[in-house]
Design a protein around this motif. Sequence first.
Motif, PDB file in Angstrom:
ATOM      1  N   TYR A 158      31.853  37.886  43.643  1.00 12.51           N
ATOM      2  CA  TYR A 158      30.905  38.811  43.025  1.00 12.51           C
ATOM      3  C   TYR A 158      29.478  38.567  43.508  1.00 12.51           C
ATOM      4  CZ  TYR A 158      34.746  40.321  40.083  1.00 12.51           C
ATOM      5  OH  TYR A 158      35.941  40.820  39.633  1.00 12.51           O
TER       6      TYR A 158
ATOM      7  N   VAL B 209      38.503  47.269  50.058  1.00 12.60           N
ATOM      8  CA  VAL B 209      39.135  48.103  49.040  1.00 12.60           C
ATOM      9  C   VAL B 209      40.332  48.739  49.722  1.00 12.60           C
ATOM     10  CG1 VAL B 209      38.888  50.110  47.535  1.00 12.60           C
ATOM     11  CG2 VAL B 209      36.965  48.527  47.838  1.00 12.60           C
TER      12      VAL B 209
ATOM     13  N   LYS C   5      44.679  38.842  48.088  1.00 11.62           N
ATOM     14  CA  LYS C   5      44.572  38.530  46.665  1.00 11.62           C
ATOM     15  C   LYS C   5      43.580  39.462  45.984  1.00 11.62           C
ATOM     16  CE  LYS C   5      45.585  33.633  47.146  1.00 11.62           C
ATOM     17  NZ  LYS C   5      45.149  32.274  46.809  1.00 11.62           N
ATOM     18  N   SER C   6      43.837  39.722  44.726  1.00 11.75           N
ATOM     19  CA  SER C   6      42.887  40.450  43.885  1.00 11.75           C
ATOM     20  C   SER C   6      41.999  39.409  43.208  1.00 11.75           C
ATOM     21  CB  SER C   6      43.633  41.277  42.840  1.00 11.75           C
ATOM     22  OG  SER C   6      44.240  40.415  41.897  1.00 11.75           O
ATOM     23  N   PRO C   7      40.869  39.812  42.643  1.00  5.69           N
ATOM     24  CA  PRO C   7      40.020  38.836  41.951  1.00  5.69           C
ATOM     25  C   PRO C   7      40.758  38.079  40.839  1.00  5.69           C
ATOM     26  CG  PRO C   7      38.773  40.821  42.380  1.00  5.69           C
ATOM     27  CD  PRO C   7      40.210  41.113  42.769  1.00  5.69           C
ATOM     28  N   ALA C   8      41.715  38.719  40.175  1.00  6.85           N
ATOM     29  CA  ALA C   8      42.459  38.064  39.100  1.00  6.85           C
ATOM     30  C   ALA C   8      43.287  36.883  39.610  1.00  6.85           C
ATOM     31  CB  ALA C   8      43.367  39.074  38.409  1.00  6.85           C
ATOM     32  N   GLU C   9      43.589  36.862  40.891  1.00  4.86           N
ATOM     33  CA  GLU C   9      44.402  35.793  41.467  1.00  4.86           C
ATOM     34  C   GLU C   9      43.566  34.649  42.034  1.00  4.86           C
ATOM     35  OE1 GLU C   9      48.224  37.942  43.290  1.00  4.86           O
ATOM     36  OE2 GLU C   9      46.303  38.780  44.009  1.00  4.86           O
TER      37      GLU C   9
ATOM     38  N   GLU D 229      43.012  52.966  46.667  1.00  5.41           N
ATOM     39  CA  GLU D 229      42.889  52.182  45.443  1.00  5.41           C
ATOM     40  C   GLU D 229      41.430  52.032  45.063  1.00  5.41           C
ATOM     41  OE1 GLU D 229      45.133  48.564  45.488  1.00  5.41           O
ATOM     42  OE2 GLU D 229      46.761  49.472  46.639  1.00  5.41           O
ATOM     43  N   LYS D 230      41.209  51.602  43.829  1.00  4.21           N
ATOM     44  CA  LYS D 230      39.844  51.424  43.343  1.00  4.21           C
ATOM     45  C   LYS D 230      39.626  49.986  42.901  1.00  4.21           C
ATOM     46  CE  LYS D 230      39.232  56.157  41.917  1.00  4.21           C
ATOM     47  NZ  LYS D 230      38.871  57.082  40.870  1.00  4.21           N
ATOM     48  N   ARG D 231      40.134  49.059  43.687  1.00  3.57           N
ATOM     49  CA  ARG D 231      39.966  47.643  43.373  1.00  3.57           C
ATOM     50  C   ARG D 231      39.621  46.892  44.647  1.00  3.57           C
ATOM     51  NH1 ARG D 231      44.212  44.715  45.182  1.00  3.57           N
ATOM     52  NH2 ARG D 231      46.074  45.865  45.720  1.00  3.57           N
ATOM     53  N   ILE D 232      38.938  45.792  44.463  1.00  8.67           N
ATOM     54  CA  ILE D 232      38.547  44.959  45.594  1.00  8.67           C
ATOM     55  C   ILE D 232      39.647  43.937  45.839  1.00  8.67           C
ATOM     56  CG2 ILE D 232      36.922  43.176  46.305  1.00  8.67           C
ATOM     57  CD1 ILE D 232      34.755  44.818  45.062  1.00  8.67           C
ATOM     58  N   SER D 233      39.884  43.662  47.092  1.00  6.59           N
ATOM     59  CA  SER D 233      40.840  42.626  47.485  1.00  6.59           C
ATOM     60  C   SER D 233      40.181  41.744  48.534  1.00  6.59           C
ATOM     61  CB  SER D 233      42.106  43.249  48.080  1.00  6.59           C
ATOM     62  OG  SER D 233      42.800  43.987  47.110  1.00  6.59           O
TER      63      SER D 233
END
Length: 185
Positions: A98, A67, A84-88, A71-75
């Motif tokens: 996951y 993280v 990369k983020s999960p969306a990528e 920020e509050k997102r996983i990379s």
Amino acid sequence: SRLHARRAELIEELRTAARDWSRLTIAERLLTRARDQYQQQRQPAVLAHAQAFFETVTGGRYDRVFVPLGEKRISVRATDGGVKSPAELSRGTVEQLYLALRFGLIRQFNEQETCLPVIVDDILVNFDPDRAARTAEALVELSATNQVLVFTCQPSTVDLFRAASSDVRVIELADRRTPTMARLL
């Protein structure tokens, strides 16, 4: 003479700018290194466990799950250094990420509480053959501390688990078209 004076003035400005640039570049690198070290050493244990599983499942293509600071997102970081983020990520890789996070949570829970059984249903369907095999191996590894039950209707999934460990026990339900497999401790 006026041009020589202007030239000398510009050269001095350039030297000053170069010194400032050097100081700022060094400061940026030191701050980046300190931030990276903090992120690497201060990540929750869940992410450390997840990182190990994710690295195994992806065959070492991704070597960090983290993280970013503030920020509050996983990379994830690829071994080539790209973040990369999960969306990528592809659908299968996101599912593997996951799943690795769940594994990390299970390992962390094991360290603090009682080991609970892990039950999954056809989790390998969106994985390529290599990653499916490595995921089967990771689940076999998890079965060293937890009872792992894997439900599947895919004979190829049963084969992957049998290849991962000779201790896999397959139990077929009444409907013989739907094998159920369980690694019993």
